[in-house]
Motif scaffolding. Structure first.
Motif, PDB file in Angstrom:
ATOM      1  N   LYS A 267     -12.629  -9.506 -42.465  1.00 21.12           N
ATOM      2  CA  LYS A 267     -12.426  -8.098 -42.125  1.00 21.12           C
ATOM      3  C   LYS A 267     -10.969  -7.748 -42.389  1.00 21.12           C
ATOM      4  CE  LYS A 267     -12.230  -6.752 -37.731  1.00 21.12           C
ATOM      5  NZ  LYS A 267     -10.996  -5.961 -37.483  1.00 21.12           N
ATOM      6  N   MET A 268     -10.737  -6.759 -43.250  1.00 26.23           N
ATOM      7  CA  MET A 268      -9.376  -6.346 -43.589  1.00 26.23           C
ATOM      8  C   MET A 268      -9.165  -4.904 -43.133  1.00 26.23           C
ATOM      9  SD  MET A 268      -8.751  -8.190 -47.280  1.00 26.23           S
ATOM     10  CE  MET A 268      -6.979  -8.233 -46.977  1.00 26.23           C
ATOM     11  N   THR A 269      -8.032  -4.666 -42.505  1.00 27.09           N
ATOM     12  CA  THR A 269      -7.750  -3.339 -41.964  1.00 27.09           C
ATOM     13  C   THR A 269      -6.372  -2.864 -42.413  1.00 27.09           C
ATOM     14  OG1 THR A 269      -9.077  -3.800 -39.994  1.00 27.09           O
ATOM     15  CG2 THR A 269      -7.553  -1.936 -39.879  1.00 27.09           C
ATOM     16  N   LEU A 270      -6.344  -1.670 -42.969  1.00 32.10           N
ATOM     17  CA  LEU A 270      -5.090  -0.997 -43.301  1.00 32.10           C
ATOM     18  C   LEU A 270      -4.759  -0.077 -42.132  1.00 32.10           C
ATOM     19  CD1 LEU A 270      -5.885  -0.142 -47.011  1.00 32.10           C
ATOM     20  CD2 LEU A 270      -3.989  -1.538 -46.256  1.00 32.10           C
ATOM     21  N   GLU A 289     -11.114  -2.833 -59.420  1.00 37.37           N
ATOM     22  CA  GLU A 289     -10.525  -3.337 -60.669  1.00 37.37           C
ATOM     23  C   GLU A 289     -10.113  -4.800 -60.543  1.00 37.37           C
ATOM     24  OE1 GLU A 289      -7.329  -0.713 -61.567  1.00 37.37           O
ATOM     25  OE2 GLU A 289      -8.636   1.034 -61.889  1.00 37.37           O
ATOM     26  N   ALA A 290      -9.754  -5.215 -59.321  1.00 35.77           N
ATOM     27  CA  ALA A 290      -9.360  -6.606 -59.088  1.00 35.77           C
ATOM     28  C   ALA A 290     -10.562  -7.520 -58.880  1.00 35.77           C
ATOM     29  CB  ALA A 290      -8.440  -6.685 -57.867  1.00 35.77           C
ATOM     30  N   GLY A 291     -11.782  -6.951 -58.885  1.00 28.95           N
ATOM     31  CA  GLY A 291     -12.988  -7.757 -58.719  1.00 28.95           C
ATOM     32  C   GLY A 291     -13.287  -8.138 -57.289  1.00 28.95           C
ATOM     33  N   ALA A 319      -7.042 -13.062 -50.631  1.00 29.04           N
ATOM     34  CA  ALA A 319      -5.752 -13.093 -51.335  1.00 29.04           C
ATOM     35  C   ALA A 319      -5.734 -12.093 -52.482  1.00 29.04           C
ATOM     36  CB  ALA A 319      -5.485 -14.510 -51.851  1.00 29.04           C
ATOM     37  N   ARG A 320      -6.847 -12.020 -53.208  1.00 29.95           N
ATOM     38  CA  ARG A 320      -6.939 -11.073 -54.318  1.00 29.95           C
ATOM     39  C   ARG A 320      -6.875  -9.632 -53.803  1.00 29.95           C
ATOM     40  NH1 ARG A 320     -12.290 -11.578 -57.637  1.00 29.95           N
ATOM     41  NH2 ARG A 320     -11.731 -13.765 -57.380  1.00 29.95           N
ATOM     42  N   ALA A 321      -7.573  -9.382 -52.684  1.00 20.66           N
ATOM     43  CA  ALA A 321      -7.562  -8.045 -52.103  1.00 20.66           C
ATOM     44  C   ALA A 321      -6.160  -7.662 -51.641  1.00 20.66           C
ATOM     45  CB  ALA A 321      -8.544  -7.973 -50.932  1.00 20.66           C
ATOM     46  N   ARG A 322      -5.485  -8.600 -50.985  1.00 18.17           N
ATOM     47  CA  ARG A 322      -4.129  -8.337 -50.497  1.00 18.17           C
ATOM     48  C   ARG A 322      -3.192  -8.014 -51.666  1.00 18.17           C
ATOM     49  NH1 ARG A 322      -1.815  -9.727 -45.687  1.00 18.17           N
ATOM     50  NH2 ARG A 322      -3.516 -11.175 -45.175  1.00 18.17           N
ATOM     51  N   GLN A 323      -3.328  -8.783 -52.737  1.00 20.57           N
ATOM     52  CA  GLN A 323      -2.474  -8.560 -53.908  1.00 20.57           C
ATOM     53  C   GLN A 323      -2.716  -7.179 -54.514  1.00 20.57           C
ATOM     54  OE1 GLN A 323      -3.348 -10.925 -57.490  1.00 20.57           O
ATOM     55  NE2 GLN A 323      -1.158 -11.386 -57.645  1.00 20.57           N
ATOM     56  N   ALA A 324      -4.004  -6.780 -54.615  1.00 18.72           N
ATOM     57  CA  ALA A 324      -4.336  -5.476 -55.192  1.00 18.72           C
ATOM     58  C   ALA A 324      -3.807  -4.341 -54.314  1.00 18.72           C
ATOM     59  CB  ALA A 324      -5.851  -5.355 -55.359  1.00 18.72           C
ATOM     60  N   ILE A 325      -3.917  -4.508 -52.985  1.00 20.77           N
ATOM     61  CA  ILE A 325      -3.444  -3.474 -52.056  1.00 20.77           C
ATOM     62  C   ILE A 325      -1.928  -3.318 -52.136  1.00 20.77           C
ATOM     63  CG2 ILE A 325      -3.153  -2.954 -49.602  1.00 20.77           C
ATOM     64  CD1 ILE A 325      -5.979  -4.180 -49.197  1.00 20.77           C
ATOM     65  N   VAL A 340      -3.882  -6.014 -41.884  1.00 19.54           N
ATOM     66  CA  VAL A 340      -4.332  -7.108 -41.007  1.00 19.54           C
ATOM     67  C   VAL A 340      -5.622  -7.705 -41.562  1.00 19.54           C
ATOM     68  CG1 VAL A 340      -5.083  -7.748 -38.694  1.00 19.54           C
ATOM     69  CG2 VAL A 340      -3.302  -6.001 -38.995  1.00 19.54           C
ATOM     70  N   ALA A 341      -5.664  -9.027 -41.708  1.00 21.42           N
ATOM     71  CA  ALA A 341      -6.855  -9.713 -42.223  1.00 21.42           C
ATOM     72  C   ALA A 341      -7.408 -10.671 -41.171  1.00 21.42           C
ATOM     73  CB  ALA A 341      -6.525 -10.477 -43.498  1.00 21.42           C
ATOM     74  N   ASP A 342      -8.647 -10.498 -40.809  1.00 17.51           N
ATOM     75  CA  ASP A 342      -9.350 -11.391 -39.899  1.00 17.51           C
ATOM     76  C   ASP A 342     -10.324 -12.219 -40.742  1.00 17.51           C
ATOM     77  OD1 ASP A 342     -10.891 -12.692 -38.048  1.00 17.51           O
ATOM     78  OD2 ASP A 342     -11.435 -10.913 -36.897  1.00 17.51           O
ATOM     79  N   GLN A 343     -10.027 -13.491 -40.913  1.00 13.49           N
ATOM     80  CA  GLN A 343     -10.827 -14.342 -41.803  1.00 13.49           C
ATOM     81  C   GLN A 343     -11.830 -15.211 -41.049  1.00 13.49           C
ATOM     82  OE1 GLN A 343      -8.741 -16.095 -45.217  1.00 13.49           O
ATOM     83  NE2 GLN A 343      -6.852 -15.135 -44.509  1.00 13.49           N
ATOM     84  N   ASP A 344     -12.056 -14.911 -39.793  1.00 12.56           N
ATOM     85  CA  ASP A 344     -12.987 -15.701 -38.981  1.00 12.56           C
ATOM     86  C   ASP A 344     -14.192 -14.876 -38.551  1.00 12.56           C
ATOM     87  OD1 ASP A 344     -11.565 -18.165 -38.951  1.00 12.56           O
ATOM     88  OD2 ASP A 344     -10.121 -17.251 -37.579  1.00 12.56           O
ATOM     89  N   THR A 345     -14.770 -14.134 -39.487  1.00 17.22           N
ATOM     90  CA  THR A 345     -15.916 -13.292 -39.168  1.00 17.22           C
ATOM     91  C   THR A 345     -17.135 -13.694 -39.994  1.00 17.22           C
ATOM     92  OG1 THR A 345     -15.316 -11.600 -40.799  1.00 17.22           O
ATOM     93  CG2 THR A 345     -14.422 -11.342 -38.582  1.00 17.22           C
ATOM     94  N   ALA A 346     -18.274 -13.218 -39.565  1.00 19.27           N
ATOM     95  CA  ALA A 346     -19.541 -13.438 -40.278  1.00 19.27           C
ATOM     96  C   ALA A 346     -20.355 -12.154 -40.210  1.00 19.27           C
ATOM     97  CB  ALA A 346     -20.324 -14.589 -39.650  1.00 19.27           C
TER      98      ALA A 346
END
Length: 412
Positions: A267-270, A289-291, A319-325, A340-346
């Motif tokens: 989950k990524m939040t701006l 565009e970043a796939g 990481a790709r999403a963060r770079q594109a943002i 903010v990136a929460d990488q412990d979700t399902a």
């Protein structure tokens, strides 16, 4: 004479003994009066081995040569299957993608099928061939180069042949005996479905169920190809497996027919995005565009000219999403306070065409999760699906709770 397509996955052809077992199933269908088109995958583990060799040889490989190497696994299986059938006195011949020819676009590694001319294979059937054994996963580009369809592409190959040759059915033989209401490894109450609608199967496949590749279900739905998923390791039974078919071929469907999950979601939040017309396009255009495969999207109410924008994506694309943002921010496309990136979700989802005509599904789902103290982070809905993003540690508990709440162990 009727045509039947039979597809055998990697575990079904993992050894010579298993190829012989699969060949006996093909021989039975020939004896039943069918002309058979067999689609084969590479032997189990072989594609991973070939990909490893490519990466070891050339980390920044030429995609055209990648396809030339990786497609070879299916060629071996096709030849061995044809030889096995010939030893059983069945007229069989192997076909590589370029021999059919299965025409694709030029996107190496993820090609799309454009056309399957039937003339070459039809001529061989007329001459007496009973079984065409086709190497799955591969085709030929407009430039005459070998292409591959992406992982799981043999399912797509099988459905495409069934559509092109007007087959009565496409049987997908794998290591499971059908489509279940959820993963039997998570709940022992999971029940095998006799039938499931194309739309339900498409949602389940896209939400994490790995029985069928998503593109193959899309193709089957578009062309009305009946799919049957069944095990190559069980004794023959003409009523075995699960039939994937049109909704009007199912007498009455459950409100919910399945619970799917995707374990590795982020989950990524701006935070504090300056809200203005076109801000969503400015954010999600560069991500596309970043796939980055964006799924669930939530935007908070704007206050003081600022808003928060939340979306989910596969955890390996963070990481790709963060770079594109950050790149888009640097170009002045938009401003925000924090990412903010929460990488412990399902992601857990309930799916069913019965939702169209029944109310209260969301309330029942949310109540079941509340009873287990599972907090919902994001919600997404469609006509036949409700998905929630939750903490990953609660994923299996949520799947079990929802399976029980909708009583999916009971056949209707």
């Amino acid at each position: 004479m009727s045509r039947l397509v039979m597809k055998f996955g990697g575990t079904s052809v993992a050894s010579l003994d298993r190829i012989k077992r699969a060949a006996k199933r093909v021989a039975r269908e020939v004896a039943n009066g069918h002309e058979v088109i067999v689609i084969v995958s590479a032997m189990s583990g072989k594609t991973n081995e070939l990909v490893g060799w490519v990466n070891e040889t050339s980390p920044f490989y030429d995609a055209r040569e990648y396809d030339a190497v990786v497609s070879s696994g299916e060629n071996v299986t096709a030849g061995l299957m044809a030889l096995t059938l010939q030893e059983m006195d069945i007229p069989a011949r192997s076909w590589q993608g370029w021999q059919v020819p299965l025409k694709t676009n030029g996107t190496h590694g993820a090609a799309r099928i454009e056309e399957i001319p039937t003339a070459n294979m039809d001529a061989k059937f007329i001459e007496g061939m009973k079984v065409a054994v086709v190497a799955g996963f591969q085709g030929i580009s407009p430039e005459g180069r070998i292409t591959t369809l992406g992982r799981g592409g043999s399912d797509t190959t099988a459905v495409a042949f069934a559509a092109a040759f007007d087959a009565v059915r496409c049987d997908i033989y794998t290591d499971v005996d059908g489509v279940y209401t959820t993963d039997p490894r998570i709940t022992a109450k999971a029940r095998k479905l006799d039938r499931i609608a194309f739309e339900e199967m498409l949602e389940l496949a896209s939400l994490g169920a790995k029985v069928l590749q998503t593109r193959s279900v899309e193709l089957a739905m578009r062309y009305g190809v009946k799919l049957r998923v069944l095990s190559s390791f069980e004794e023959y039974d003409e009523n075995a497996g699960t039939l994937v078919c049109a909704e009007d071929e199912i007498m009455e469907s459950n409100v919910v027919n399945g619970v799917a999950y995707s374990r590795d979601e982020a989950k990524m939040t701006l935070l504090g995005v300056y809200d203005k017309p076109g801000i969503a396009a400015a954010i999600f255009g560069p991500l596309a565009e970043a796939g980055v495969n964006v799924d669930m999207i939530v935007q908070n109410i704007s206050e003081g000219g600022k808003t928060d924008m939340t979306f989910s994506c596969p955890v390996d694309q963070v990481a790709r999403a963060r770079q594109a943002i950050e790149a888009a921010r640097g170009e002045g496309l938009y401003e925000f306070d924090e990412l903010v990136a929460d990488q412990d979700t399902a992601k857990v989802s309930v799916v069913g065409i019965g939702m169209r005509s029944h109310t209260g599904v969301a309330a029942r789902m949310f109540q079941a999760l509340r009873d287990e103290n599972v907090n919902i982070k994001v919600i997404s809905t469609s006509e036949i699906k409700i998905s929630v993003l939750i903490d990953r540690k609660y994923m299996e508990l949520a799947v079990q709770a929802l399976h029980d709440a909708f009583e999916l162990e009971k056949a209707r």
